[in-house]
Design an enzyme around this catalytic site. Structure first.
Site, mmCIF file in Angstrom:
data_model
loop_
_atom_site.group_PDB
_atom_site.id
_atom_site.type_symbol
_atom_site.label_atom_id
_atom_site.label_comp_id
_atom_site.label_asym_id
_atom_site.label_seq_id
_atom_site.Cartn_x
_atom_site.Cartn_y
_atom_site.Cartn_z
ATOM 1 N N GLU A 1 13.134 13.112 44.454
ATOM 2 C CA GLU A 1 13.730 13.347 43.138
ATOM 3 C C GLU A 1 14.073 12.035 42.427
ATOM 4 O O GLU A 1 14.917 12.016 41.536
ATOM 5 C CB GLU A 1 14.970 14.246 43.304
ATOM 6 C CG GLU A 1 14.584 15.677 43.624
ATOM 7 C CD GLU A 1 15.654 16.417 44.409
ATOM 8 O OE1 GLU A 1 15.968 15.974 45.543
ATOM 9 O OE2 GLU A 1 16.186 17.405 43.907
ATOM 10 N N SER B 1 14.567 20.404 44.987
ATOM 11 C CA SER B 1 13.504 20.499 43.979
ATOM 12 C C SER B 1 12.331 21.371 44.417
ATOM 13 O O SER B 1 11.216 21.201 43.932
ATOM 14 C CB SER B 1 12.974 19.107 43.615
ATOM 15 O OG SER B 1 13.942 18.420 42.870
ATOM 16 N N TYR C 1 9.985 20.876 36.808
ATOM 17 C CA TYR C 1 9.877 19.551 36.193
ATOM 18 C C TYR C 1 8.613 19.278 35.393
ATOM 19 O O TYR C 1 8.551 18.299 34.679
ATOM 20 C CB TYR C 1 10.000 18.472 37.271
ATOM 21 C CG TYR C 1 11.275 18.593 38.055
ATOM 22 C CD1 TYR C 1 12.505 18.433 37.416
ATOM 23 C CD2 TYR C 1 11.258 18.886 39.405
ATOM 24 C CE1 TYR C 1 13.678 18.552 38.126
ATOM 25 C CE2 TYR C 1 12.435 19.004 40.122
ATOM 26 C CZ TYR C 1 13.642 18.845 39.474
ATOM 27 O OH TYR C 1 14.793 18.958 40.177
ATOM 28 N N ARG D 1 26.782 22.655 41.536
ATOM 29 C CA ARG D 1 26.173 23.829 40.895
ATOM 30 C C ARG D 1 25.843 24.818 42.002
ATOM 31 O O ARG D 1 25.199 24.443 42.976
ATOM 32 C CB ARG D 1 24.899 23.434 40.137
ATOM 33 C CG ARG D 1 24.442 24.467 39.105
ATOM 34 C CD ARG D 1 23.049 24.166 38.571
ATOM 35 N NE ARG D 1 22.075 24.407 39.592
ATOM 36 C CZ ARG D 1 21.087 23.569 39.913
ATOM 37 N NH1 ARG D 1 20.909 22.444 39.281
ATOM 38 N NH2 ARG D 1 20.242 23.883 40.879
ATOM 39 N N ASP E 1 23.946 28.229 43.126
ATOM 40 C CA ASP E 1 22.817 29.044 42.675
ATOM 41 C C ASP E 1 22.779 30.373 43.419
ATOM 42 O O ASP E 1 23.058 30.418 44.621
ATOM 43 C CB ASP E 1 21.504 28.291 42.907
ATOM 44 C CG ASP E 1 21.433 26.978 42.127
ATOM 45 O OD1 ASP E 1 22.294 26.769 41.240
ATOM 46 O OD2 ASP E 1 20.528 26.172 42.405
ATOM 47 N N GLU F 1 22.208 28.558 47.183
ATOM 48 C CA GLU F 1 22.488 27.184 47.602
ATOM 49 C C GLU F 1 23.546 26.558 46.717
ATOM 50 O O GLU F 1 23.889 27.077 45.659
ATOM 51 C CB GLU F 1 21.209 26.339 47.598
ATOM 52 C CG GLU F 1 20.547 26.257 46.235
ATOM 53 C CD GLU F 1 19.605 25.068 46.117
ATOM 54 O OE1 GLU F 1 19.623 24.186 46.987
ATOM 55 O OE2 GLU F 1 18.876 25.011 45.115
ATOM 56 N N ASN G 1 24.477 22.692 45.111
ATOM 57 C CA ASN G 1 23.952 21.345 44.853
ATOM 58 C C ASN G 1 25.107 20.450 44.434
ATOM 59 O O ASN G 1 25.715 20.678 43.383
ATOM 60 C CB ASN G 1 22.927 21.399 43.723
ATOM 61 C CG ASN G 1 21.712 22.224 44.106
ATOM 62 O OD1 ASN G 1 20.871 21.773 44.870
ATOM 63 N ND2 ASN G 1 21.632 23.442 43.597
ATOM 64 N N GLY H 1 21.250 18.270 38.646
ATOM 65 C CA GLY H 1 20.563 17.526 37.600
ATOM 66 C C GLY H 1 21.468 17.303 36.396
ATOM 67 O O GLY H 1 22.300 18.143 36.054
HETATM 68 N N1 LIG Z 1 15.296 33.978 49.790
HETATM 69 C C1 LIG Z 1 14.685 33.850 48.609
HETATM 70 N N2 LIG Z 1 14.250 34.940 47.921
HETATM 71 C C2 LIG Z 1 13.638 34.815 46.726
HETATM 72 N N3 LIG Z 1 13.403 33.650 46.112
HETATM 73 C C3 LIG Z 1 13.800 32.530 46.743
HETATM 74 C C4 LIG Z 1 14.468 32.565 47.995
HETATM 75 N N4 LIG Z 1 14.744 31.313 48.363
HETATM 76 C C5 LIG Z 1 14.269 30.516 47.393
HETATM 77 N N5 LIG Z 1 13.678 31.232 46.411
HETATM 78 C C6 LIG Z 1 13.011 30.663 45.222
HETATM 79 O O1 LIG Z 1 12.657 29.309 45.495
HETATM 80 C C7 LIG Z 1 13.369 28.404 44.643
HETATM 81 C C8 LIG Z 1 13.760 27.150 45.409
HETATM 82 O O2 LIG Z 1 14.546 27.467 46.537
HETATM 83 P P1 LIG Z 1 15.940 26.756 46.814
HETATM 84 O O3 LIG Z 1 16.493 27.320 48.069
HETATM 85 O O4 LIG Z 1 16.782 26.846 45.603
HETATM 86 O O5 LIG Z 1 15.502 25.268 47.111
HETATM 87 P P2 LIG Z 1 15.771 23.875 46.348
HETATM 88 O O6 LIG Z 1 16.937 23.269 47.030
HETATM 89 O O7 LIG Z 1 14.538 23.097 46.600
HETATM 90 O O8 LIG Z 1 16.051 24.185 44.902
HETATM 91 C C9 LIG Z 1 14.542 29.219 44.131
HETATM 92 O O9 LIG Z 1 15.000 28.736 42.898
HETATM 93 C C10 LIG Z 1 13.914 30.619 44.020
HETATM 94 O O10 LIG Z 1 13.081 30.704 42.865
HETATM 95 MG MG LIG Z 2 17.362 25.513 44.121
#
Ligand SMILES: Nc1ncnc2c1ncn2[C@@H]1O[C@H](COP(=O)(O)OP(=O)(O)O)[C@@H](O)[C@H]1O
Ligand SMILES: [Mg+2]
Length: 321
Positions: free
Chosen positions: A15, A148, A217, A256, A258, A272, A274, A278
């Site tokens: 990133e 990301s 991005y 943040r 999510d 998650e 963060n 960003g």
């Molecule tokens: N268990 C899940 N079910 C559905 N979509 C998911 C799930 N985990 C992740 N995603 C999708 O993948 C994206 C990235 O996953 P995330 O865990 O937020 O990782 P990062 O830390 O890279 O942002 C999420 O924003 C969502 O769109």
């Molecule tokens: Mg995420």
């Protein structure tokens, strides 16, 4: 006398470029009547310029407070925070433990679940690849410590699952598999030390199968809705969970949080947290605060204030008898 703020950005993570953009927005929004921004740039190879921060207390006399604007590995994961602790410098955002817990998608889930907070079913994939399957496809496969969406895949069958695990392994020795949630994605900004508060939440509408790196991005096609279109009780519940999650990982400064919302069951899951979200011109963390009545210059004032407050509190602690 202006407050001298060392903004550290760039860094060794994937990133790096996002960090450059975050730092630019932070520096542009800083009230130049109050602050003097000192640029500390870390190259992709890890070289600091103009010079590294020294790990000794009193070793960095030109700096009043540090604003880490690094995302991901070696910046958001507690490593940089450890250096700043050694140096005795006040800094914006989460401390060492909260940073490292939040960076690790498994640890964060364990801590949140221990507090009774809703997280999606998941499993850690051991080296031999065999684990007890308690949920079916689709699954999401992730390196435990990254951001990301790098190294993340959605797997719909065995073949995709194997490929996804292999890919994730290239990024982390720890790989997690999650039950795929079909529904909507929300985000909520949290700010504070002892008394964290939640912003108005937003919804993310990915333009792709999921919110992947390109969507975040490169494509510029994902849409965001602020405030999120949710009934008032669900908004309140989401905000409550965001603050609870923040407290569970012992976060300070900002984060943040999510969420994934499962349409079929109406259940909300914490996805998650963060700790250095960003801060680019299109990033949701500052946008959610702006919508909540805190424009970016005021948000930066508040973050710096929180950094100094925490530092003062810690300075009153004793480290030996
Ligand atoms: N268990 C899940 N079910 C559905 N979509 C998911 C799930 N985990 C992740 N995603 C999708 O993948 C994206 C990235 O996953 P995330 O865990 O937020 O990782 P990062 O830390 O890279 O942002 C999420 O924003 C969502 O769109
Ligand atoms: Mg995420």
């Amino acid at each position: 006398m202006k407050t001298r703020v060392a903004v550290i950005y760039g860094g060794r993570s994937g990133e790096h470029e996002v960090s450059l953009r975050s730092a630019r927005s932070i520096i542009d929004a800083m009230d130049s009547g109050k602050y003097e921004a000192l640029h500390y740039v870390i190259s992709k190879e890890g070289k600091w310029s103009p010079r590294p921060i020294l790990p000794e207390p009193g070793g960095n006399p030109g700096i009043d407070v540090v604003f880490p604007a690094l995302h991901g590995t070696f910046g958001e994961d507690g490593t940089l925070q450890g250096l700043l602790e050694l140096a005795g410098l006040p800094y914006v955002g989460a401390g060492v433990l909260a940073s490292s817990i939040s960076m690790d998608k498994e640890m964060m889930k364990r801590i949140a679940a221990a507090r009774g907070l809703p997280v999606v079913d998941y499993a850690v994939v051991p080296c031999n690849g065999a684990w007890k399957r308690e949920f079916g496809f689709p699954m999401f496969v992730k390196p435990a410590n990254l951001g990301s969406s790098v190294g993340i895949s959605k797997a719909r069958n065995e073949e995709e699952l194997l490929a996804a695990i292999e890919l994730a392994r290239q990024y982390d020795r720890k790989v997690i598999v999650e039950r795929g949630i079909t529904g909507r994605e929300f985000e909520c900004a949290v700010l504070g030390n002892e008394n964290p508060v939640a912003s108005v939440p937003c919804e993310i509408l990915p333009s792709r199968e999921f919110y992947d790196y390109e969507d975040k991005y490169e494509l510029d096609q994902a849409q965001t809705v602020i405030p999120a279109d949710l009934p008032p009780q669900q908004t309140a519940e989401l905000q409550r969970l965001a603050v609870e999650c923040y407290r569970a990982v012992d976060c300070e400064g900002m984060a943040r949080v999510d969420f994934l919302f499962e349409t079929a069951t109406g259940r909300l899951y914490i996805n998650e947290i963060n700790t250095i979200p960003g801060f680019t011109s299109i990033s949701m963390y500052p946008k959610m605060w702006e919508y909540s009545g805190l424009p970016m210059p005021k948000l930066i004032d508040r973050l710096i204030e929180l950094a100094l407050e925490r530092h003062e509190t810690k300075q009153r602690l004793r480290y030996s008898k």
